[in-house]
Design an enzyme around this catalytic site. Structure first.
Site, PDB file in Angstrom:
ATOM      1  NE  ARG A  15      -2.849   0.746   3.694  1.00 13.04           N
ATOM      2  CZ  ARG A  15      -2.515   1.204   4.645  1.00 13.04           C
ATOM      3  NH1 ARG A  15      -1.640   3.033   4.163  1.00 13.04           N
ATOM      4  NH2 ARG A  15      -2.270   0.810   5.618  1.00 13.04           N
ATOM      5  CE1 TYR A  27     -16.712   9.037 -16.245  1.00 14.94           C
ATOM      6  CE2 TYR A  27     -15.634   9.263 -14.929  1.00 14.94           C
ATOM      7  CZ  TYR A  27     -16.753   8.651 -15.111  1.00 14.94           C
ATOM      8  OH  TYR A  27     -17.007   7.368 -15.005  1.00 14.94           O
ATOM      9  CG  ASP A  46      -9.378  13.715 -16.510  1.00 13.34           C
ATOM     10  OD1 ASP A  46      -8.980  13.285 -17.012  1.00 13.34           O
ATOM     11  OD2 ASP A  46     -10.370  13.778 -16.220  1.00 13.34           O
ATOM     12  CE  LYS A 106     -12.199   4.857 -19.464  1.00 15.91           C
ATOM     13  NZ  LYS A 106     -12.302   6.382 -18.321  1.00 15.91           N
TER      14      LYS A 106
HETATM   15  C1  LIG Z   1     -12.372  12.100 -18.345  1.00 18.03           C
HETATM   16  C2  LIG Z   1     -11.949  11.006 -17.472  1.00 18.03           C
HETATM   17  N1  LIG Z   1     -11.637  11.298 -16.068  1.00 18.03           N
HETATM   18  C3  LIG Z   1     -11.747  10.664 -15.420  1.00 18.03           C
HETATM   19  C4  LIG Z   1     -12.666   8.076 -15.363  1.00 18.03           C
HETATM   20  C5  LIG Z   1     -13.125   7.777 -13.878  1.00 18.03           C
HETATM   21  O1  LIG Z   1     -11.653   7.097 -14.115  1.00 18.03           O
HETATM   22  P1  LIG Z   1     -11.682   5.533 -13.335  1.00 18.03           P
HETATM   23  O2  LIG Z   1     -13.493   5.103 -14.385  1.00 18.03           O
HETATM   24  O3  LIG Z   1     -10.876   4.804 -13.732  1.00 18.03           O
HETATM   25  O4  LIG Z   1     -12.519   6.445 -12.212  1.00 18.03           O
HETATM   26  C6  LIG Z   1     -13.690   8.781 -16.712  1.00 18.03           C
HETATM   27  C7  LIG Z   1     -14.120   7.521 -16.845  1.00 18.03           C
HETATM   28  O5  LIG Z   1     -14.941   7.430 -18.053  1.00 18.03           O
HETATM   29  C8  LIG Z   1     -12.871   9.435 -17.217  1.00 18.03           C
HETATM   30  O6  LIG Z   1     -13.582   9.306 -19.043  1.00 18.03           O
END
Ligand SMILES: Cc1ncc(COP(=O)(O)O)c(C=O)c1O
Length: 375
Positions: free
Chosen positions: A39, A92, A164, A189
């Site tokens: 961890r 998101y 992000d 992703k």
């Molecule tokens: C732009 C974006 N940021 C963050 C996330 C969250 O990621 P995770 O699903 O890996 O927790 C997503 C998920 O689809 C996303 O599209």
């Protein structure tokens, strides 16, 4: 016999052993050089973090259990109870849920900045405002944020900028180079790229912020497992190659969809008609990535007919894998928004999001043609 594997093995262990008390003291005296408990740190998560840190030109990175825990970590680096954060309106859905429904309960308040006001934040800033959260390329409308300009506005207003960078990936854009303070990714992703990992990462411009992010990750228990870290590091090796193909295929498909009579609108930064086309070209290093959205008739039955007629492209509510998939923002990622918010963002019944993979583009176009013919 000495064994020296070319690839880091998977350290599938929750704990590391010490020879004696002297070894324990060495662990504390030489931070980052030894391991104690997974961890806190593990060779596989360390490897993935270092590789991403290099790509993003950071001063330190920490991998986390998901993109969501990366966003949580990033906000907690700068904000505590009593503080206020700004967030781009086009974000998101999970990020807005985290801010509006969870962090608000811990005393961190949020104001959403309408897209039209992205670069004039003055009227939204309060005395306790700590940061602005925005995406390089927004989901699902593919709006491109001018990160240098936003970073200057944030600096002027005493705000930290958290970006992000999931939709762009560092193969297109490196936000820390443009003035951001922290970058986060859903490693789930493009960075891992094969739809088989759930992971996140926070990369910092300042070493102190990276250390604080690591502390939050450890204490909140947001760590990534050794195996997921290993898979992430393996996927990352082909990031640049994949993004080149994703971008090339997406451009061809956007042009195909744009001329199709059953398609009303296409949202892809690589099209000259896109409102931030020029910015996308410079900020994306000549590439625009593999994500696009398009609108057919605002009729749920037509959307169903389209999905059912596809032979190779599945409806899978995620993105950025090597194989193409479609998603439906109104029913998945942006389901939790109010009707008014959905309408303001242009998320209508007929809006379909396409994550373009790296298959032969002719095969993808033939499948899309089949889907559209069925409407
Ligand atoms: C732009 C974006 N940021 C963050 C996330 C969250 O990621 P995770 O699903 O890996 O927790 C997503 C998920 O689809 C996303 O599209």
């Amino acid at each position: 016999m000495s064994i020296s594997p070319k690839v880091t093995p998977i350290y599938q262990t929750s704990v590391f052993t010490f020879e004696d008390l002297n070894a324990l003291e060495t662990y504390f005296q030489e931070p980052g050089k030894h391991y104690m408990y997974t961890r806190y740190g593990n060779p596989n998560s360390e490897e993935l973090a270092q590789e991403i840190n290099q790509l993003e030109h950071g001063q330190g990175a920490v991998v986390t259990s998901s993109g969501m825990s990366a966003i949580l970590t990033a906000v907690l680096v700068y904000a505590k109870a009593g503080d206020h954060v700004l967030c781009a309106e086009e974000i998101y859905g999970g990020s807005s849920s985290l801010l509006s429904n969870e962090l608000s309960r811990l005393g961190i308040s949020v104001t959403y900045v309408p897209t039209a006001d992205s670069y004039s934040l003055e009227s939204y800033v309060q005395e306790n405002t700590k940061l602005m959260l925005a995406e390089t390329i927004s989901n699902p409308m593919m709006m491109v944020m001018d990160l240098s300009r936003l970073a200057q506005v944030c600096l002027k207003n005493g705000l930290k900028l958290v970006v992000d960078n999931t939709f762009a990936s560092p193969a297109l854009t490196q936000p820390l180079q443009l003035g951001a303070d922290l970058v986060i990714h859903s490693v789930t992703k493009y960075l891992s790229g094969h739809s088989d990992v759930t992971a996140g990462v926070v990369i910092a411009k300042a070493e102190a912020d990276a250390n604080r992010a690591a502390q939050i990750m450890r204490t909140w228990g947001l760590n990534l497992s050794p195996f997921e870290s290993w898979l992430g590091a393996r996927g990352l090796k082909t990031l640049k190659l994949r993004i080149r193909e994703h971008s090339r295929n997406a451009q061809t498909i956007a042009e195909f969809l744009q001329q199709h009579p059953k398609v009303q609108a296409v949202f892809y930064p690589g099209l000259p008609e896109h409102p931030q086309h020029a910015l996308a070209q410079t900020q994306g290093n000549g590439k625009c990535g593999g994500m696009l959205s398009f609108r057919i008739a605002d009729d749920a039955e037509a959307v169903n007919q389209f999905m059912q007629a596809l032979s190779h492209i599945p409806f899978a509510p995620s993105l950025a894998g090597v194989t193409t998939s479609i998603s439906y923002p109104l029913g998945t990622s942006h389901r939790g928004l109010t009707k008014e918010q959905q309408e303001n963002m242009g998320i209508t019944v007929g809006l379909i999001r396409l994550s373009v993979g790296i298959e032969e583009v002719e095969e993808l176009i033939a499948d899309l043609e089949k889907g559209l013919a069925a409407i």
